[in-house]
Scaffold this motif. Sequence first.
Motif, PDB file in Angstrom:
ATOM      1  N   GLY A  41       0.820  -1.159   0.066  1.00 38.56           N
ATOM      2  CA  GLY A  41       0.025   0.099  -0.043  1.00 38.56           C
ATOM      3  C   GLY A  41       0.807   1.412  -0.044  1.00 38.56           C
ATOM      4  N   VAL A  42       0.297   2.638  -0.662  1.00 39.60           N
ATOM      5  CA  VAL A  42       0.898   3.729  -0.670  1.00 39.60           C
ATOM      6  C   VAL A  42       1.229   4.059   0.616  1.00 39.60           C
ATOM      7  N   ILE A  43       0.439   3.856   1.444  1.00 38.85           N
ATOM      8  CA  ILE A  43       0.724   4.588   2.999  1.00 38.85           C
ATOM      9  C   ILE A  43       1.766   3.768   3.561  1.00 38.85           C
ATOM     10  N   ARG A  44       1.874   2.588   3.476  1.00 39.75           N
ATOM     11  CA  ARG A  44       2.971   1.781   4.014  1.00 39.75           C
ATOM     12  C   ARG A  44       4.159   2.282   3.859  1.00 39.75           C
ATOM     13  N   ASN A  45       4.237   2.108   2.263  1.00 40.59           N
ATOM     14  CA  ASN A  45       5.759   2.746   1.636  1.00 40.59           C
ATOM     15  C   ASN A  45       5.885   4.176   1.918  1.00 40.59           C
ATOM     16  N   LEU A  46       4.888   5.046   1.974  1.00 37.00           N
ATOM     17  CA  LEU A  46       5.099   6.353   2.432  1.00 37.00           C
ATOM     18  C   LEU A  46       5.586   6.458   3.868  1.00 37.00           C
ATOM     19  N   ALA A  47       5.260   5.617   4.521  1.00 27.96           N
ATOM     20  CA  ALA A  47       5.623   5.918   6.155  1.00 27.96           C
ATOM     21  C   ALA A  47       7.112   5.412   6.109  1.00 27.96           C
ATOM     22  N   GLU A  48       7.443   4.118   5.510  1.00 27.19           N
ATOM     23  CA  GLU A  48       8.886   3.815   5.348  1.00 27.19           C
ATOM     24  C   GLU A  48       9.691   5.004   4.803  1.00 27.19           C
ATOM     25  N   LEU A  49       9.348   5.718   3.987  1.00 29.03           N
ATOM     26  CA  LEU A  49       9.940   6.662   3.222  1.00 29.03           C
ATOM     27  C   LEU A  49      10.125   7.925   4.258  1.00 29.03           C
ATOM     28  N   LYS A  50       9.029   8.000   5.064  1.00 32.80           N
ATOM     29  CA  LYS A  50       9.205   9.239   5.845  1.00 32.80           C
ATOM     30  C   LYS A  50      10.286   8.850   6.898  1.00 32.80           C
ATOM     31  N   ALA A  51      10.207   7.758   7.583  1.00 32.17           N
ATOM     32  CA  ALA A  51      11.482   7.281   8.451  1.00 32.17           C
ATOM     33  C   ALA A  51      12.688   7.446   8.189  1.00 32.17           C
ATOM     34  N   VAL A  52      12.807   7.063   6.824  1.00 29.73           N
ATOM     35  CA  VAL A  52      14.312   7.337   6.143  1.00 29.73           C
ATOM     36  C   VAL A  52      14.774   8.794   5.983  1.00 29.73           C
ATOM     37  N   LEU A  53      13.529   9.849   5.738  1.00 29.95           N
ATOM     38  CA  LEU A  53      13.900  11.238   5.440  1.00 29.95           C
ATOM     39  C   LEU A  53      13.973  11.588   6.762  1.00 29.95           C
ATOM     40  N   GLN A  54      13.620  11.304   7.737  1.00 32.47           N
ATOM     41  CA  GLN A  54      13.659  11.837   9.113  1.00 32.47           C
ATOM     42  C   GLN A  54      15.017  11.826   9.397  1.00 32.47           C
ATOM     43  N   LYS A  55      15.770  10.503   9.389  1.00 33.60           N
ATOM     44  CA  LYS A  55      17.083  10.078   9.636  1.00 33.60           C
ATOM     45  C   LYS A  55      18.030  11.352   8.721  1.00 33.60           C
ATOM     46  N   LEU A  56      17.549  11.404   7.364  1.00 33.34           N
ATOM     47  CA  LEU A  56      18.507  12.060   6.557  1.00 33.34           C
ATOM     48  C   LEU A  56      18.566  13.697   6.871  1.00 33.34           C
ATOM     49  N   ALA A  57      17.366  14.130   7.750  1.00 37.01           N
ATOM     50  CA  ALA A  57      17.267  15.603   7.754  1.00 37.01           C
ATOM     51  C   ALA A  57      18.108  16.060   8.811  1.00 37.01           C
ATOM     52  N   ALA A  58      18.865  15.043   9.523  1.00 38.50           N
ATOM     53  CA  ALA A  58      19.956  15.477  10.461  1.00 38.50           C
ATOM     54  C   ALA A  58      21.121  15.903   9.772  1.00 38.50           C
ATOM     55  N   TYR A  59      21.211  15.799   8.365  1.00 39.22           N
ATOM     56  CA  TYR A  59      22.330  16.135   7.571  1.00 39.22           C
ATOM     57  C   TYR A  59      22.213  17.687   6.915  1.00 39.22           C
ATOM     58  N   GLY A  60      21.069  18.297   7.231  1.00 42.67           N
ATOM     59  CA  GLY A  60      21.020  19.635   6.456  1.00 42.67           C
ATOM     60  C   GLY A  60      19.596  20.124   6.564  1.00 42.67           C
ATOM     61  N   SER A  61      19.676  21.362   6.425  1.00 40.17           N
ATOM     62  CA  SER A  61      18.057  22.050   6.392  1.00 40.17           C
ATOM     63  C   SER A  61      17.425  21.544   4.991  1.00 40.17           C
ATOM     64  N   GLY A  62      18.053  21.250   3.824  1.00 38.00           N
ATOM     65  CA  GLY A  62      17.474  21.103   2.754  1.00 38.00           C
ATOM     66  C   GLY A  62      16.789  19.694   2.938  1.00 38.00           C
ATOM     67  N   PHE A  63      17.525  18.651   3.392  1.00 29.79           N
ATOM     68  CA  PHE A  63      17.030  17.198   3.556  1.00 29.79           C
ATOM     69  C   PHE A  63      15.682  17.427   4.652  1.00 29.79           C
ATOM     70  N   LYS A  64      15.790  18.390   5.603  1.00 32.52           N
ATOM     71  CA  LYS A  64      14.677  18.442   6.657  1.00 32.52           C
ATOM     72  C   LYS A  64      13.615  18.884   6.006  1.00 32.52           C
ATOM     73  N   THR A  65      13.623  19.857   4.863  1.00 34.50           N
ATOM     74  CA  THR A  65      12.437  20.430   4.354  1.00 34.50           C
ATOM     75  C   THR A  65      11.868  19.304   3.488  1.00 34.50           C
ATOM     76  N   ILE A  66      12.515  18.286   2.818  1.00 31.65           N
ATOM     77  CA  ILE A  66      12.229  17.382   2.091  1.00 31.65           C
ATOM     78  C   ILE A  66      11.177  16.310   3.114  1.00 31.65           C
ATOM     79  N   ALA A  67      11.597  16.206   4.130  1.00 27.47           N
ATOM     80  CA  ALA A  67      11.293  15.276   5.240  1.00 27.47           C
ATOM     81  C   ALA A  67       9.824  15.773   5.650  1.00 27.47           C
ATOM     82  N   GLU A  68       9.658  17.100   5.971  1.00 31.61           N
ATOM     83  CA  GLU A  68       8.713  17.651   6.225  1.00 31.61           C
ATOM     84  C   GLU A  68       7.349  17.648   5.200  1.00 31.61           C
ATOM     85  N   ARG A  69       7.905  17.718   3.897  1.00 34.39           N
ATOM     86  CA  ARG A  69       6.747  17.731   2.867  1.00 34.39           C
ATOM     87  C   ARG A  69       6.187  16.295   2.971  1.00 34.39           C
TER      88      ARG A  69
END
Length: 557
Positions: free
Chosen positions: A239-267
């Motif tokens: 399902g799209v929601i399950r996959n999107l949840a995994e993507l969100k978790a990955v991007l939250q880790k990536l947000a620690a490496y810069g404000s640009g990644f943080k913005t993507i994670a928030e979106r």
Amino acid sequence: MLTTLSIKNYALIDTLNVEFKEGFTTITGETGAGKSILLGGLALVLGKRADLSSLKNEEEKCVIEAGFKVGHYNLKGFFEESDLDYEELTLIRREILPGGKSRAFVNDTPVRLDVLSSLGEKLIDIHSQHQTLKLTENEFQFQVIDAVAGNEKHLKEYRKVLKAWTNAVRNLDALTKQQSESIKELDYNQFLLQELEEAGLVPGMLEELESEYEQLNNIESIGEYLVHSSQLLGDERMGVIRNLAELKAVLQKLAAYGSGFKTIAERVHSTHIELDDIYGEIQRKEEELEADPGRLEELHAKLQKIYDLQKKHGVIEIEELIQIREDLGVKVRVTENLGEDIEKAQSLVAKLREEVMVVAEEISDRRSSVIGNLKANMENALKPLGMPDASFDIRLSKSDSFFTNGSDVLEFLFAANKGSAYNELKKVASGGELSRIMLVIKAILAKYMQLPTIMFDEIDTGVSGEVSTRMAAIMQEMSKTMQVFTITHLPQVAARGNTQFKVYKEVEGETTRSNIRELAQEERVIEIAEMLGGKDISDSARRHAVELLDQALGPVE
């Protein structure tokens, strides 16, 4: 009053300029000298139609101008209505061009010929044989009696209420006709109105019904699409929601490496929330989805009714049907209320008719009260004019109809001799008798109203010296309150004038010209003496002329 007259290039006149005074003016001259030309020129400036034959020289324009003092004629209203500048000394000019066209001006403002003619009637009354025939017209006879009766303000009031009554009758007739025509259409209009009212039409209704119908009519397909959508979004493995949840978790880790990644994670986080909400909405729609054959049939019937009404009335939009419904409602209500409106109109007609009758009765009573004296005054005035046995029978009777001047019927009957039967003037009175009767009537009218300048054209033709003397005395008496002209061949009449003019011809080579000039006292003696005895003036003719002029200066008998 007429103050000046100038004529250029008219008939036998090259150029003529003359000034006139108040009182009694006599105009004399040999037969053919041009007195009729003078009258013709005056008639042109007062609105008579003209042609090229009026021009003495057809290559030049003819210009006729007359000046009038109009202060006593109450003409301000006429000038305003005609969009003319009011001047107490008013100048009227008529131009006849070589091509045959003519122009008219009042105080230098161009006017139509009908306006000029209307104004002319209020300024000068040219008393000719044709004008004498007015005496035989019923309208003129009423004018005489009403002037003597002082009915002017009563006639104004009568015409005012008569107009109101006429308008009320016209309105009642229109309402009655409208009711007759509307009743024929009432049943059909009521049927159409009922159809539209039962449809319960409101703006935007058609779109809502069509949308609901489409959903119920396609409920199985909608259910399939909802299930499929729910699976795509909520499947536990893909399902799209399950996959999107995994993507969100990955991007939250990536947000620690810069404000640009943080913005993507928030979106992605926001998108996850939105899709989760959409997933919940789809599940609710799926749970609520329920087939309703009864409602589907009801919607089909409503839509079909609207489609039928659109076709029947030839429209497309639901708002157009609503407007038709409102218009039909107005028609039906108007028809249903016409009975009440007609009753009110009938009441108004009856009320105004009573008012017309009251004023008409007042006018009639005033007329009746003066007929005896008017009859006696005319008969007494005619006796010294060679009509000792003339008598009138003025009959006034009431009619059920309302005319423009009241509800009376007038018969103006005349008998010239004793024992003669009374009959209409035009049937029993000769031209000479009519002229004398008109003179008497005008003299009577001059005592009751402000008459315009009057010009008598040989009114004394064919009468004796004694009668002409009395006719001149009447005209002289009239001239105390108005300006009077008379064209005459009789010395007894000519001598009575306060002023005397002579019309004469001049021959120069092959050219003949007409002219007019005021006579000095000695010239008047000579002119009147020639009228008495011819060109070779005798001592007795001169003495007689002097006597006539001396008598004219004394009181009028």
